[in-house]
Design a protein around this motif. Structure first.
Motif, mmCIF file in Angstrom:
data_model
loop_
_atom_site.group_PDB
_atom_site.id
_atom_site.type_symbol
_atom_site.label_atom_id
_atom_site.label_comp_id
_atom_site.label_asym_id
_atom_site.label_seq_id
_atom_site.Cartn_x
_atom_site.Cartn_y
_atom_site.Cartn_z
ATOM 1 N N ALA A 1 -33.886 14.390 -32.330
ATOM 2 C CA ALA A 1 -32.711 14.215 -33.200
ATOM 3 C C ALA A 1 -31.419 14.174 -32.383
ATOM 4 O O ALA A 1 -30.529 13.354 -32.646
ATOM 5 C CB ALA A 1 -32.646 15.360 -34.217
ATOM 6 N N LEU A 2 -31.314 15.049 -31.386
ATOM 7 C CA LEU A 2 -30.070 15.104 -30.594
ATOM 8 C C LEU A 2 -29.868 13.822 -29.788
ATOM 9 O O LEU A 2 -28.755 13.297 -29.702
ATOM 10 C CB LEU A 2 -30.110 16.314 -29.650
ATOM 11 N N THR A 3 -30.959 13.307 -29.189
ATOM 12 C CA THR A 3 -30.792 12.088 -28.394
ATOM 13 C C THR A 3 -30.560 10.875 -29.298
ATOM 14 O O THR A 3 -29.800 9.980 -28.948
ATOM 15 C CB THR A 3 -32.003 11.814 -27.464
ATOM 16 N N LEU A 4 -31.171 10.883 -30.474
ATOM 17 C CA LEU A 4 -30.956 9.761 -31.395
ATOM 18 C C LEU A 4 -29.487 9.702 -31.839
ATOM 19 O O LEU A 4 -28.903 8.625 -31.965
ATOM 20 C CB LEU A 4 -31.885 9.886 -32.605
ATOM 21 N N GLN A 5 -28.896 10.871 -32.066
ATOM 22 C CA GLN A 5 -27.480 10.934 -32.439
ATOM 23 C C GLN A 5 -26.611 10.300 -31.333
ATOM 24 O O GLN A 5 -25.745 9.461 -31.601
ATOM 25 C CB GLN A 5 -27.091 12.409 -32.661
ATOM 26 N N VAL A 6 -26.871 10.685 -30.095
ATOM 27 C CA VAL A 6 -26.077 10.165 -28.972
ATOM 28 C C VAL A 6 -26.348 8.665 -28.766
ATOM 29 O O VAL A 6 -25.427 7.885 -28.509
ATOM 30 C CB VAL A 6 -26.407 10.997 -27.706
ATOM 31 N N GLU A 7 -27.611 8.257 -28.906
ATOM 32 C CA GLU A 7 -27.933 6.827 -28.759
ATOM 33 C C GLU A 7 -27.243 6.001 -29.845
ATOM 34 O O GLU A 7 -26.831 4.865 -29.605
ATOM 35 C CB GLU A 7 -29.448 6.625 -28.817
ATOM 36 N N SER A 8 -27.115 6.574 -31.053
ATOM 37 C CA SER A 8 -26.425 5.848 -32.132
ATOM 38 C C SER A 8 -24.945 5.673 -31.784
ATOM 39 O O SER A 8 -24.346 4.639 -32.080
ATOM 40 C CB SER A 8 -26.547 6.608 -33.460
ATOM 41 N N GLU A 9 -24.357 6.694 -31.160
ATOM 42 C CA GLU A 9 -22.959 6.571 -30.716
ATOM 43 C C GLU A 9 -22.839 5.503 -29.630
ATOM 44 O O GLU A 9 -21.920 4.672 -29.663
ATOM 45 C CB GLU A 9 -22.455 7.931 -30.205
ATOM 46 N N HIS A 10 -23.779 5.497 -28.687
ATOM 47 C CA HIS A 10 -23.758 4.460 -27.642
ATOM 48 C C HIS A 10 -23.880 3.073 -28.277
ATOM 49 O O HIS A 10 -23.204 2.131 -27.859
ATOM 50 C CB HIS A 10 -24.924 4.648 -26.668
ATOM 51 N N GLN A 11 -24.759 2.962 -29.262
ATOM 52 C CA GLN A 11 -24.946 1.668 -29.924
ATOM 53 C C GLN A 11 -23.646 1.216 -30.585
ATOM 54 O O GLN A 11 -23.253 0.046 -30.493
ATOM 55 C CB GLN A 11 -26.068 1.787 -30.973
ATOM 56 N N GLU A 12 -22.954 2.154 -31.239
ATOM 57 C CA GLU A 12 -21.686 1.788 -31.889
ATOM 58 C C GLU A 12 -20.653 1.341 -30.849
ATOM 59 O O GLU A 12 -19.916 0.374 -31.078
ATOM 60 C CB GLU A 12 -21.135 2.962 -32.727
ATOM 61 N N VAL A 13 -20.618 2.026 -29.691
ATOM 62 C CA VAL A 13 -19.693 1.623 -28.627
ATOM 63 C C VAL A 13 -20.018 0.195 -28.177
ATOM 64 O O VAL A 13 -19.124 -0.648 -28.027
ATOM 65 C CB VAL A 13 -19.775 2.600 -27.427
ATOM 66 N N ASN A 14 -21.311 -0.105 -27.987
ATOM 67 C CA ASN A 14 -21.717 -1.464 -27.586
ATOM 68 C C ASN A 14 -21.287 -2.498 -28.613
ATOM 69 O O ASN A 14 -20.791 -3.575 -28.269
ATOM 70 C CB ASN A 14 -23.233 -1.521 -27.397
ATOM 71 N N GLU A 15 -21.453 -2.180 -29.901
ATOM 72 C CA GLU A 15 -21.101 -3.144 -30.956
ATOM 73 C C GLU A 15 -19.586 -3.313 -31.060
ATOM 74 O O GLU A 15 -19.086 -4.432 -31.226
ATOM 75 C CB GLU A 15 -21.709 -2.689 -32.296
ATOM 76 N N LEU A 16 -18.844 -2.199 -30.989
ATOM 77 C CA LEU A 16 -17.380 -2.289 -31.069
ATOM 78 C C LEU A 16 -16.834 -3.114 -29.912
ATOM 79 O O LEU A 16 -15.962 -3.963 -30.083
ATOM 80 C CB LEU A 16 -16.760 -0.883 -31.034
ATOM 81 N N TRP A 17 -17.397 -2.875 -28.721
ATOM 82 C CA TRP A 17 -16.898 -3.596 -27.533
ATOM 83 C C TRP A 17 -17.176 -5.085 -27.660
ATOM 84 O O TRP A 17 -16.352 -5.928 -27.304
ATOM 85 C CB TRP A 17 -17.543 -3.035 -26.261
ATOM 86 N N THR A 18 -18.351 -5.417 -28.146
ATOM 87 C CA THR A 18 -18.707 -6.829 -28.317
ATOM 88 C C THR A 18 -17.764 -7.484 -29.316
ATOM 89 O O THR A 18 -17.312 -8.619 -29.114
ATOM 90 C CB THR A 18 -20.173 -6.946 -28.782
ATOM 91 N N SER A 19 -17.418 -6.775 -30.402
ATOM 92 C CA SER A 19 -16.509 -7.360 -31.397
ATOM 93 C C SER A 19 -15.109 -7.509 -30.811
ATOM 94 O O SER A 19 -14.393 -8.465 -31.104
ATOM 95 C CB SER A 19 -16.481 -6.526 -32.681
ATOM 96 N N LEU A 20 -14.718 -6.585 -29.933
ATOM 97 C CA LEU A 20 -13.401 -6.641 -29.289
ATOM 98 C C LEU A 20 -13.232 -7.945 -28.513
ATOM 99 O O LEU A 20 -12.149 -8.522 -28.460
ATOM 100 C CB LEU A 20 -13.310 -5.455 -28.320
ATOM 101 N N GLU A 21 -14.334 -8.404 -27.903
ATOM 102 C CA GLU A 21 -14.267 -9.597 -27.060
ATOM 103 C C GLU A 21 -13.993 -10.863 -27.879
ATOM 104 O O GLU A 21 -13.606 -11.884 -27.320
ATOM 105 C CB GLU A 21 -15.570 -9.736 -26.253
#
Ligand code: FE2
Ligand code: FE2
Length: 234
Positions: free
Chosen positions: A80-100
């Motif tokens: 559960a703890l790693t899934l929470q952090v991986e979900s945050e990483h995923q959101e960072v990846n998606e936000l950055w891609t949209s920024l471009e």
């Protein structure tokens, strides 16, 4: 269980332990996020964002491929703890891609940047306050140093750009590491050339865009998505 934020380097297992290495990067990230908040849109903001990308993406990629698999083995609620952090990483990846794809000014871009800083800070807190102190309880100083070295080796040879489609977990991310690292780091060199030389700007930018297209095709390859959880898939 004490947050990494409240522990000295000696308590973290010395300067080469995974915990001290993580904390150093997190402190640097905090400095860069303050720089980002006070930077003006345009060249200055792009420069700070590039520094953040060079810090954050290899850091997170190495966490996902080296650290979190260990945490799932050693920590009681590691899944559960790693899934929470991986979900945050995923959101960072998606936000950055949209920024471009967004124009360099405007309210939409400001909102993406605000959320990006927010989720990056949430990720640091989840790691320093919960996940990493639990990992610390299961490991001695020597093991913390071994894990620190393994993480550092991967971090130095990891992709430097967002890749929201590849798996956040092995084996997909391990397979993706080599081709995406070569493509990302080649683009970093081309972008630096374009920045420095107005004469070469056009050619270097076109070559970088070509490599970005290649990275996009690599990401879509089925085996790169193996190991992904539904919560972090796109
Ligand atoms: Fe981290
Ligand atoms: Fe992280």
């Amino acid at each position: 269980m004490t947050s990494l934020a409240d522990q000295s380097t000696a308590q973290l297992g010395g300067p080469w332990s995974i915990l001290a290495r993580q904390k150093r990067d997190h402190v640097r990230l905090d400095e860069l996020l303050h720089e980002l908040a006070s930077s003006t849109p345009g060249a200055e903001e792009r420069r700070v964002l590039r520094s953040i990308a060079r810090l954050v993406f290899p850091h997170a990629f190495a966490e996902e491929s080296v650290l979190w698999p260990q945490a799932r083995r050693l920590v009681a609620d590691g899944e559960a703890l790693t899934l929470q952090v991986e979900s945050e990483h995923q959101e960072v990846n998606e936000l950055w891609t949209s920024l471009e794809t967004l124009p360099p000014t405007g309210s939409e871009r400001r909102e993406v940047l605000r959320r990006l800083a927010e989720v990056l800070r949430e990720d640091v807190r989840d790691e320093e306050d919960h996940l990493l102190p639990q990992l610390q309880e299961g490991l001695g100083a020597a093991q913390l140093r071994v894990l620190g070295l393994a993480w550092e080796v991967v971090r130095r040879t990891a992709p430097t750009r967002p890749h929201p489609v590849v798996s956040r977990r092995p084996p997909g991310n391990a397979l993706a590491a080599l081709p995406l690292t070569v493509l990302d780091r080649s683009r970093d060199v081309l972008d630096a050339v374009a920045d420095r030389s107005p004469r070469l700007w056009g050619r270097a930018s076109r070559a970088s865009a070509g490599l970005a297209g290649a990275a996009g095709r690599v990401e879509q390859w089925g085996p790169m998505r193996r190991g992904e959880r539904p919560q972090t898939s796109r």
